[in-house]
Scaffold this active site. Structure first.
Site, PDB file in Angstrom:
ATOM      1  N   ASP A  38       0.859  -1.184   0.000  1.00 50.59           N
ATOM      2  CA  ASP A  38       0.000   0.000   0.000  1.00 50.59           C
ATOM      3  C   ASP A  38       0.891   1.228   0.000  1.00 50.59           C
ATOM      4  O   ASP A  38       1.997   1.203   0.553  1.00 50.59           O
ATOM      5  CB  ASP A  38      -0.904   0.012   1.237  1.00 50.59           C
ATOM      6  CG  ASP A  38      -1.959  -1.086   1.211  1.00 50.59           C
ATOM      7  OD1 ASP A  38      -2.403  -1.449   0.116  1.00 50.59           O
ATOM      8  OD2 ASP A  38      -2.324  -1.559   2.301  1.00 50.59           O
ATOM      9  N   ASP A  58      -6.906  -1.302  -4.736  1.00 50.43           N
ATOM     10  CA  ASP A  58      -8.006  -0.996  -3.824  1.00 50.43           C
ATOM     11  C   ASP A  58      -8.941   0.041  -4.438  1.00 50.43           C
ATOM     12  O   ASP A  58     -10.165  -0.046  -4.290  1.00 50.43           O
ATOM     13  CB  ASP A  58      -7.474  -0.474  -2.492  1.00 50.43           C
ATOM     14  CG  ASP A  58      -6.613  -1.483  -1.751  1.00 50.43           C
ATOM     15  OD1 ASP A  58      -6.781  -2.695  -1.983  1.00 50.43           O
ATOM     16  OD2 ASP A  58      -5.759  -1.050  -0.943  1.00 50.43           O
TER      17      ASP A  58
END
Length: 174
Positions: A118, A134
């Site tokens: 991330d 995402d």
């Protein structure tokens, strides 16, 4: 339209993996990079994080459960895409985004020891750190919801062809 959707899925997966490669190579050594500011207000930063869970680190450490759930979701979406891609452009785009995002994160779970990379942090209101995959899943789910709520959506009304056939049989009998 199906070929375009499959090509789009491939492009989105490639973009996700390139961005994650950049994050690992460039961002991991420094940890965090400021990105978007308006005056003194921090909007977005790039912040390297490895997540072994799902949304907000839920199911942390449950790699194979997440791999299984993601795989099932991808297969269901592929099945639905192949069966219903003619029904709606919004539906097709939504399914394509969910599939691409799911595969992007699945690649991480399988080949990065269960860790998803991330790198996008919303600083404006201290949201979670997330990635491009995402974003694809989130936007895709929103588009799927819209496609099912739109009036006249074939995705919402799977028995339309049966009703039309029954009506035409009734009119020919009369």
């Amino acid at each position: 339209m199906l070929i375009a959707a499959l090509i789009g899925i491939g492009v989105l997966i490639a973009a996700d993996q390139l961005l994650k490669y950049w994050a690992v190579q460039v961002l991991r050594p420094v940890g965090m990079m400021p990105f978007l500011r308006i005056g003194d207000v921090e909007i977005l930063d790039f912040h390297y994080l490895e997540n072994d869970g799902a949304v907000f680190s839920s199911f942390s450490g449950m790699r194979w459960v997440l791999v299984a759930c993601t795989s099932v979701m991808i297969l269901v979406c592929f099945y639905y895409l192949v069966r219903h891609y003619r029904d709606s452009h919004v539906l097709t785009i939504g399914l394509s985004l969910v599939i691409a995002g799911g595969i992007g994160n699945l690649i991480d779970r399988l080949f990065r020891h269960g860790l998803v990379v991330d790198y996008i942090e919303v600083k404006l209101f201290h949201f979670a750190v997330f990635n491009f995959a995402d974003c694809c899943v989130t936007i895709g789910v929103a588009l799927l919801a819209i496609s099912f709520l739109l009036p006249g959506s074939k995705a919402k009304q799977p028995n339309d062809s049966v009703e039309i056939e029954a009506e035409s049989e009734e009119s020919t009998d009369a």
